[in-house]
Structure formats: structure tokens, C-alpha cells
Design a protein around this motif. Structure first.
Motif, short mmCIF file in Angstrom:
data_model
loop_
_atom_site.label_atom_id
_atom_site.label_comp_id
_atom_site.label_asym_id
_atom_site.label_seq_id
_atom_site.Cartn_x
_atom_site.Cartn_y
_atom_site.Cartn_z
N GLU A 55 0.83 -1.21 0.00
CA GLU A 55 0.00 0.00 0.00
C GLU A 55 0.87 1.26 0.00
OE1 GLU A 55 -3.12 2.13 3.10
OE2 GLU A 55 -3.08 -0.06 2.98
N ARG A 56 1.97 1.23 0.74
CA ARG A 56 2.85 2.39 0.82
C ARG A 56 3.59 2.62 -0.51
NH1 ARG A 56 4.74 3.76 6.06
NH2 ARG A 56 5.82 5.45 4.96
N THR B 247 2.83 1.79 -3.52
CA THR B 247 2.01 2.15 -4.67
C THR B 247 1.49 3.58 -4.59
OG1 THR B 247 0.06 1.18 -3.59
CG2 THR B 247 1.28 -0.22 -5.14
N ASP B 248 1.67 4.21 -3.43
CA ASP B 248 1.21 5.59 -3.23
C ASP B 248 2.30 6.54 -3.74
OD1 ASP B 248 0.42 8.08 -2.36
OD2 ASP B 248 0.07 7.47 -0.28
N GLN B 249 2.01 7.26 -4.80
CA GLN B 249 3.01 8.11 -5.43
C GLN B 249 3.50 9.24 -4.53
OE1 GLN B 249 1.89 9.31 -9.48
NE2 GLN B 249 0.61 7.47 -9.66
N ASP C 297 3.99 8.87 -1.24
CA ASP C 297 4.60 8.31 -0.03
C ASP C 297 6.12 8.37 -0.13
OD1 ASP C 297 5.53 6.42 2.02
OD2 ASP C 297 3.42 5.86 2.18
N ARG D 4 8.09 5.09 -0.82
CA ARG D 4 8.19 4.71 -2.22
C ARG D 4 9.44 5.33 -2.85
NH1 ARG D 4 5.07 3.61 -7.12
NH2 ARG D 4 5.57 5.08 -8.79
N SER E 170 5.28 -1.58 -9.26
CA SER E 170 5.64 -0.99 -7.97
C SER E 170 6.62 -1.88 -7.22
CB SER E 170 4.38 -0.77 -7.13
OG SER E 170 3.45 0.05 -7.81
#
Length: 588
Positions: free
Chosen positions: A153-154, A156-158, A160, A163, A282
Motif C-alpha cells: 500500500e505504501r 504504490t502511493d506516489q 509516499d 516509495r 511498484s
């Protein structure tokens, strides 16, 4: 006499040093990063002396490095934040009692200056992501409870920061290359996995100027193909809806379209090519180790574009029959390599797969070695000083077997490797000892792995005091690089990289690309830095998991106890990796 030498890629810096002997009374070394303005910052430390507790913000000034080489995994993060990308490293011997250390009178050593950058020349860039999730940094970011779902989840968050930390410069490399295709330019890609929203949007923005041969990883795990399921179904439809030309290259079980390359075409002429191990997902960006090369070489770009066209023709000729893919015409075309001259006598040789006459049958016993792997194996067997490698799941025979053969032929050869699948590390041992591997599932216990070639591990079963539990994988791959580096400090150095898993099976059954670069030392040194960064990370964790409660993660209180691992009493170097790094220092 003290010496210090540093090496860098776009992500980390490796530093090694020597005082020519053991230093009586030395409790370890403080290591300071010196930026372009001359500002010194002590590197963070992890281990502590017995009786002390780890604390946030501790440095090597208090808890020193008890080795003669170390790495700075924060170099890229510091460079990105400060804009200062050039660093030197100051190594200070410390003496005294734990908690009351001070610099020794023997003096400090300062390394050469290195630059943390992917840009190795005007035409060549090499990118390495961080991609290691079995770290205290990741565990802390996940509140001490590392878990696959939360991590995915982290990453894939642009927006974050985690990432960005894990992807490093890889997002910039891929999206930046796509972004170079301006009005009237075109981009030709062959991709195995496409599953990251930012990357998909970048490609879709090209609309009809994008041409993609897109394969079909298994929908459930995105790391292997099975049947004619399609893990790229959503991205496939997105690109088609955007107006891109999408060639659906859909394989059945046992074959994969494993390429990850893109060719930039300007004014109808190929000008640059991007390739490597990085899947456009990702997880490929963030949760496994990967590398990507961007080469602004029109001849090499044309070679990749020619291969792209052969893939397209093979796909169209097969129609809706997946059994007809990888026909004889493609296999024959792939069987011929091409070599291009570079500056200062260096060369790059390009290989493509499948290049065996037909699909692999059975276990591959007594099979003829594929032409591309034959060249790789022969180069490894001719190594004079070092073979370094990273691999995912190469099968057998593979680079692990050839590394063992080279080690047997030359006992002084410095061999280090790290793999995801234990079978490759086991294969190194079987080959080294001349033992026939047991049949799968026959109940034979696993062989004891040789520390020169390790399987990736995390702090999961055994967790040293003061450390947090770590997560090893967010999918199937951990080390996803496909790399061999041979004699990196020599004019005859070799780098092998691409999408190829570096075993026989891939040459028989997969669409793959591979380059062999000879004589380009700055590339070899960057790749050597990356390989040993990854190896060092996982070899220590592998040791801790192997030794269990016997593993000692504390600093030593007796100087001779740790120094004797690196130097003999007569001043000769005992540690192979220290000897390797110091061999790059020119002799007086």
C-alpha cells in the motif's frame, strides 16, 4: 601508512581503508562523510558494545565500525536533499573504553572524492534502486510491524516518501526516458510486467506514438507465467484505450516474454535504449533489487529495435496459437550476437533469446550450452581476480555453477554472490565439491551453504537485541538483478546485465536481452559497488539466521578480537573482501 579508497554508484558509497597492520588498542573507526563544502558528518551506526542499548541518532563516533571497509547507504538520500553529490570519507581510529572513546594519535585517513550519480559518461547512465525491504528503516516506517499488505500500500502511493526511498532514482530513470519522446518522437517497448500507475500513465501519455510488445505474467503473482492468464490485463487495456500500438504476446506455461526494454526513436532513427532487470511495477521499483541502463548509442538502439520488430513478426505469425510463438525464424535470428566498439577500446556485445533451436526438454541433462550462456561461462572461467554476481532464480546450470568452476580452477579468485532462490546457492556448493545434487523432493536435507554465495535473508526468526523484525519479500523476488561482474579493477573488466536470468532455461524458453560490456571500468566499478552492497546486507542477515541465538551482533571490547579477522600478526591481509577493495589502489 594509511590508505582509504571509495567507490560509488547512484545510490551508495563503499569505502575501504588500511593501516598496513592491526592497530594496537584500536576499538574501531569513526567514519565521517565530507561534502563539497567540507562539512563533516559522522555516519550512523547500528551495533553497540555489550551493556549499551541502541538509540536513535547514534553514530560511529560513539559506536565505531569494527571493520576495515564500510558503506554509506544514506549517500543518495543526503545528496538528493542537499544537492551536494560529491563526497569524501574520513576514517578515524578510536581508542579507549566503551562510552569514552577518543581519536588515536596514529592519524586519520581520507578517501578520494566520489560522486553519487547514475551518469557515468555523456552517453551512459546506470541506475540501481535501493529495493531492499529487509531493513530497520522499512521496519521503523511500518511501525515495527512489517507486513506485506501494508508495505505494498505504501509503495504504490506516489506521494509516499517510502516509495521514493526504496525506488531511488529508478522512477526518474523510467519516466524521464519516456518523457524524452516529444512531439513526433516514438517509443518502442517490450515489457514483461506493467503494473505501476505512475509508469502506466507515463506510457499512456504518448498515445499512438507508443508501440509495446506486452507479455502476460501470471495474474496471481506477477513473477512467473502459467497458462495464458494475464497479470497485465488492466494496463493492457489502458494503453490500448490511449491509442498505443499493443502487441499481445501471450505465452502458455513454461515460457515468458521477459524483456524490460525501451527504444527512443527521433526523426525515425533510434537514438537511445533503456534496458536492465527492472519490471515496470511498484514491486520492481521498490521491493526487490534492480538495475537499469540508459545508453545513448544509436547502433545499440537500432539493434534493440531490430529485435523488437522480430518479436512483432513472430507474434503476428503465431496468430492466436501460443504454441506457435518463438518459431524457428526468431530463434535463428537471436542466435547471432552483434558487437559494437566503444571509447578507449571497450566493446558491448548484444544477445537476445530464445536462441536455442527449440524449447527445453526435461531437466536439461547433457544439453548443449546456449550460445549466449556459453560466452558468459567462458568469460567467468577466464576471470583473474574476481567474480561478483546477483541473481533471482537462474535454474541449473547457471552462473552459480560457472562461478564455482572458476573458483575451483583459481583458489585465489574473489567470488561473491547473492541470490533469491536457495537452489542457486546450493548449486554453487554442489559444483564446488563435485557432488551430484539430490533429486527434488527425495527428502535429502539442504546442503550447508558456502558463505561466498548466500541466499537473501531477513531478521525474522532470530532478531538481535535492540533490533526490529524485518520483512524479506513482498512477492517472489528479493534480489531481482541479473548481473555478473568480472575483474572490475582491470582493463579487461566485464559486466554482464540485462533481463536474462543467466541460466540455460532462459535461453531456451524466454524472450530475453543481454549485454556483455568489456573494458569499461567505470561501469564495472559501479556494478561491483552495487553487487557487494547487496551481498554485504544479506550475508550478515544470513549468518544471524543460520547461527540463531549464537549470533553475536555486539561490538567487541578487545581490539585484537575483531582486528584479527582482517589482518594477520605479520601485517598481511586476512580478509578477502578487504584485499579485493584495496587491490584498486595503484601500487607505489
Amino acid at each position: 601508512m594509511q590508505n582509504a579508497i571509495a567507490f560509488a554508484d547512484n545510490d551508495v558509497v563503499m569505502v575501504a581503508w588500511s593501516y598496513g597492520r592491526q592497530l594496537p588498542g584500536c576499538m574501531g573507526f569513526a567514519v565521517h562523510r565530507i561534502d563539497e563544502a567540507g562539512v563533516e558528518t559522522p555516519l550512523p551506526s547500528m551495533a553497540v558494545f555489550p551493556g549499551f542499548k541502541r538509540k536513535a541518532g547514534q553514530t560511529t563516533d560513539e559506536f565505531p565500525i569494527q571493520k576495515f571497509y564500510w558503506k554509506d547507504p544514506y549517500a543518495r538520500l543526503v545528496a538528493d536533499k542537499s544537492g551536494s553529490r560529491r563526497f569524501r570519507y574520513k576514517v578515524v581510529p578510536l581508542e579507549g573504553k566503551p562510552g569514552k572513546l577518543k581519536p588515536m594519535s596514529v592519524g586519520y585517513a581520507v578517501s578520494n572524492e566520489v560522486e553519487v550519480t547514475p551518469f557515468l559518461s555523456d552517453t551512459l547512465a546506470a541506475y540501481f534502486n535501493r529495493g531492499i525491504i529487509s531493513t530497520q528503516h522499512v521496519s521503523q516506517a511500518l511501525d515495527g510491524k512489517p507486513e506485506k499488505g501494508k508495505l505494498l500500500e505504501r509503495v504504490t502511493d506516489q506521494a509516499d516518501s517510502l516509495r521514493g526511498d526504496l525506488a531511488g532514482g529508478m522512477i526518474e530513470a523510467l519516466t524521464g526516458f519516456v518523457g524524452e519522446a516529444k512531439t513526433n518522437d516514438e517509443l518502442y517497448c517490450a515489457l514483461y510486467e506493467l503494473g505501476d500507475d505512475e509508469l502506466i500513465s507515463s506510457l499512456a501519455s504518448l498515445k499512438s506514438r507508443l508501440h509495446v510488445v506486452l507479455s502476460n505474467p501470471k495474474a496471481s503473482d506477477g513473477q512467473s507465467a502459467s497458462g495464458v492468464t494475464d497479470g497485465n490485463s488492466t494496463s493492457r487495456q489502458t494503453l490500448k484505450h490511449a491509442g498505443a500500438e499493443v502487441i499481445d504476446r501471450m505465452f502458455r506455461t513454461g515460457q515468458i516474454g521477459h524483456n524490460k526494454f525501451a527504444v527512443l526513436v527521433k526523426k525515425k532513427k533510434p537514438v537511445a535504449v533503456l534496458f536492465g532487470s527492472t519490471n515496470w511495477t511498484s514491486t520492481g521499483l521498490c521491493t526487490q533489487t534492480n538495475n537499469t541502463i540508459i545508453w545513448r548509442n544509436p547502433e545499440l538502439a537500432q539493434r534493440y529495435l531490430d529485435y523488437w520488430n522480430e518479436l512483432k513478426k513472430d507474434t503476428e505469425a503465431a496468430g492466436d496459437d501460443p504454441k506457435a510463438l518463438q518459431a524457428a525464424k526468431l530463434r535463428t535470428w537471436d542466435r547471432k550476437s552483434k558487437t559494437f566498439n566503444l571509447e578507449n577500446g571497450a566493446t558491448v556485445t548484444s544477445w537476445f533469446s530464445p536462441n536455442a533451436p527449440a524449447l527445453r526438454k526435461g531437466t536439461g541433462a547433457n544439453e548443449t550450452r546456449p550460445v549466449d550462456m556459453d560466452e558468459v561461462a567462458k568469460l567467468m572461467l577466464r576471470a583473474k581476480s574476481a567474480i561478483l554476481f546477483l541473481a533471482f532464480y537462474p535454474g541449473s546450470p547457471s552462473l552459480a555453477n560457472w562461478a564455482a568452476q572458476a573458483q575451483k580452477a583459481n583458489h585465489q579468485l574473489f567470488v561473491r554472490g547473492c541470490v533469491t532462490n536457495p537452489s542457486a546457492a546450493d548449486g554453487f556448493v554442489y559444483e564446488l565439491k563435485g557432488i551430484t545434487p539430490p533429486k527434488e523432493g527425495d527428502g535429502t536435507p539442504p546442503v550447508k551453504q558456502d558463505p561466498r554465495v548466500v541466499t537473501a535473508a531477513a531478521l525474522s526468526r532470530t532478531i538481535p537485541a535492540g533490533w526490529m523484525k524485518e520483512i524479506l519479500t513482498a512477492g517472489f523476488a528479493v534480489t531481482h538483478d541479473k548481473i555478473v561482474v568480472i575483474d572490475p579493477f582491470s582493463d579487461d573488466c566485464v559486466v554482464v546485465t540485462g533481463s536474462h536470468n543467466l541460466g540455460h532455461r532462459a535461453s531456451f524458453n524466454n524472450d530475453e536481452n543481454l549485454v556483455i560490456v568489456k573494458g569499461q571500468r567505470y561501469l564495472a566499478e559501479a556494478y561491483a559497488t552495487h553487487v557487494l552492497d547487496i551481498y554485504d546486507h544479506f550475508s550478515w542477515r544470513s549468518m544471524v539466521q543460520r547461527d540463531g541465538e549464537k549470533a553475536d551482533a555486539s561490538l567487541k571490547v578487545k581490539p585484537e578480537e575483531w582486528q584479527s579477522r582482517y589482518y594477520n600478526d605479520d601485517g598481511s591481509i586476512r580478509n578477502a573482501q578487504l584485499r579485493f577493495w584495496l587491490s584498486a589502489i595503484p601500487s607505489d
